[in-house]
Scaffold this active site. Structure first.
Site, mmCIF file in Angstrom:
data_model
loop_
_atom_site.group_PDB
_atom_site.id
_atom_site.type_symbol
_atom_site.label_atom_id
_atom_site.label_comp_id
_atom_site.label_asym_id
_atom_site.label_seq_id
_atom_site.Cartn_x
_atom_site.Cartn_y
_atom_site.Cartn_z
ATOM 1 N N LYS A 82 1.065 -1.448 0.361
ATOM 2 C CA LYS A 82 -0.270 0.317 0.116
ATOM 3 C C LYS A 82 1.137 1.771 0.085
ATOM 4 O O LYS A 82 0.331 2.223 -1.027
ATOM 5 C CB LYS A 82 -0.609 0.085 0.645
ATOM 6 C CG LYS A 82 -1.840 -0.870 1.066
ATOM 7 C CD LYS A 82 -3.073 -1.272 2.638
ATOM 8 C CE LYS A 82 -2.161 -2.066 3.580
ATOM 9 N NZ LYS A 82 -2.283 -3.088 3.579
ATOM 10 N N THR A 83 1.753 1.285 1.062
ATOM 11 C CA THR A 83 2.516 2.180 0.427
ATOM 12 C C THR A 83 3.668 2.708 -0.704
ATOM 13 O O THR A 83 3.538 3.700 -1.151
ATOM 14 C CB THR A 83 3.751 2.411 2.053
ATOM 15 O OG1 THR A 83 2.841 1.883 3.250
ATOM 16 C CG2 THR A 83 4.746 3.399 2.538
ATOM 17 N N ASP A 127 -1.285 6.212 6.791
ATOM 18 C CA ASP A 127 -0.892 4.378 6.955
ATOM 19 C C ASP A 127 -2.030 4.309 8.438
ATOM 20 O O ASP A 127 -1.887 5.517 9.566
ATOM 21 C CB ASP A 127 0.714 3.672 7.573
ATOM 22 C CG ASP A 127 0.744 2.015 6.936
ATOM 23 O OD1 ASP A 127 -0.285 1.803 6.339
ATOM 24 O OD2 ASP A 127 1.434 2.261 7.204
ATOM 25 N N THR A 176 -5.570 -1.778 6.909
ATOM 26 C CA THR A 176 -5.376 -3.787 7.106
ATOM 27 C C THR A 176 -7.015 -3.384 7.849
ATOM 28 O O THR A 176 -7.909 -4.764 7.651
ATOM 29 C CB THR A 176 -5.066 -4.199 7.720
ATOM 30 O OG1 THR A 176 -5.009 -3.092 9.667
ATOM 31 C CG2 THR A 176 -3.374 -4.013 7.242
ATOM 32 N N ARG A 235 6.159 -8.725 0.830
ATOM 33 C CA ARG A 235 7.162 -7.894 1.944
ATOM 34 C C ARG A 235 7.858 -9.071 2.843
ATOM 35 O O ARG A 235 9.211 -9.517 3.108
ATOM 36 C CB ARG A 235 6.321 -6.634 3.004
ATOM 37 C CG ARG A 235 7.344 -6.932 4.257
ATOM 38 C CD ARG A 235 6.392 -5.866 5.391
ATOM 39 N NE ARG A 235 6.216 -4.652 4.822
ATOM 40 C CZ ARG A 235 4.654 -4.363 5.773
ATOM 41 N NH1 ARG A 235 4.461 -5.247 6.427
ATOM 42 N NH2 ARG A 235 4.633 -3.169 5.402
#
Ligand code: ADE
Length: 357
Positions: A82-83, A127, A176, A235
């Site tokens: 997302k980032t 975030d 999330t 990740r």
């Protein structure tokens, strides 16, 4: 004024150096490593193709109209990019991005400071936006909708409200837990998208790209072997490649092959589904102590010594998607597939054939 926390390369270079910095909560593993391998454009960003296609059109339209993008909300499990995607959008729009997270915006002046530091067209990335407090949310509403802030000065009878205009900006929120966002905040996002888990093929492309950047030698099958155990999450794939590369270097000649990847991941106790010891103890507990469930999340957390929130945010999304766990109103349950995967014969608490621990 408080701004932003980590030294992300998407951030503006100048402003936050001069400002006191508010550290957000625990910054996850090695941000510098993560930043060094982040793709910066749609061409190098692998996966999420439907979302990328939509975003490309939105970006092109905004550019033609010479207007900032609508506010965007990305939701989905952690580690899906997302980032990274927010950074790609900024790069593609040719604008700066300021990155922060809701826990760092505790006081009204934190959010006011960051909003007032924005330049026209810039992107503000928040975030964990579901963790924004009520006051911060209410400051954000007029900022998002009409680009102004209402500031109050003075005390009781002499209190005055000052309307401060803001430059037009784009807010990108990431969460999330989309369900925990308040209705009014959610409604102020023009575009809402869910990020999906990656396929093994996409993850193996991510792994090969990262290996290239880190000058790690890896073959097709080696990349696929790591991809298969990465729980659909870039990740995790990028974390595992470093661990496997260490193993390849110390125990072999440095090159990652299928056999070396599998050996190394076995040693790390990451199984062929990508489950680690925490996942397996959670599932095993439900099978052995609760006959497959349902059992409440707090009970599970206490029994395996994990935080309930970590279980919900980190472990569960993949277990649910993989069909190894189900959420019911009465608690968590496992599926017949879970019994099979963990080596249990039937849905019977005492029928363990073998333990994977
Ligand atoms: N690293 C992390 N996420 C990635 C992605 N989506 N594409 C390429 N590299 C990545």
């Amino acid at each position: 004024m408080s701004i932003i926390s980590d030294d992300n390369d998407f951030q503006t270079q100048s402003t936050h150096k001069k400002n006191p910095v508010v550290k957000p909560e625990a910054i996850e593993f090695d941000k510098n490593f993560e930043n060094s391998i982040r793709p910066k454009s749609f061409d190098t960003y692998i996966g999420q193709s439907a979302l990328k296609d939509t975003l490309k059109i939105t970006i092109e339209a905004a550019k033609r109209r010479e207007k900032p993008l609508d506010h965007l909300l990305f939701y989905g499990p952690p580690g899906l990019g997302k980032t990274t995607l927010a950074g790609v959008i900024a790069q593609e729009m040719g604008v700066e991005i300021k990155i922060t997270s809701a826990p760092a915006l505790e006081r009204p002046r934190d959010i006011i400071g960051i909003l007032m530091s924005l330049q026209g067209g810039e992107i503000l990335f928040i975030d964990e936006i579901h963790r924004l407090n009520k006051v911060a949310e209410e400051i954000l509403y007029p900022a998002m909708e009409d680009f102004y802030l209402d500031m109050t000065t003075g005390k009781s009878q002499t209190v005055k409200t000052l309307r401060v205009p803001l430059p037009k900006f784009t807010l990108i929120g990431a969460t999330t837990k989309a369900g925990e966002l308040s209705g009014p905040l959610r409604d102020r996002f023009g575009i809402i998208h869910r990020l999906e888990f990656y396929t093994d093929k996409e993850l193996s492309q991510v792994i090969k790209r990262t290996a290239g950047i880190l000058e790690i030698e890896i073959d097709e099958k080696g990349a696929l072997a790591i991809a298969r155990r990465s729980r659909g999450t870039p990740r995790i794939a990028n974390r595992l490649i470093k661990r496997v590369s260490d193993y390849a270097l110390v125990k072999h000649d440095g090159k990652i092959t299928e056999q070396i990847a599998n050996e190394s991941l076995d040693i790390l106790k990451i199984d062929e589904f990508g489950l680690d010891t925490t996942d397996r103890s959670l599932l095993k507990l439900i099978i052995e102590k609760y006959d497959g469930g349902p059992v409440g999340i707090e009970t599970i957390a206490a029994a395996i010594g994990e935080d309930a929130r970590t279980i919900e945010d980190v472990c569960e999304p993949f277990l649910l998607q993989a069909g190894l766990l189900q959420r019911t109103p009465r608690g968590r349950k496992v599926s017949p597939e879970t019994y099979r995967h963990l080596g249990y014969k039937t849905k019977n608490a005492n029928s363990a054939q073998q333990s994977l621990f």
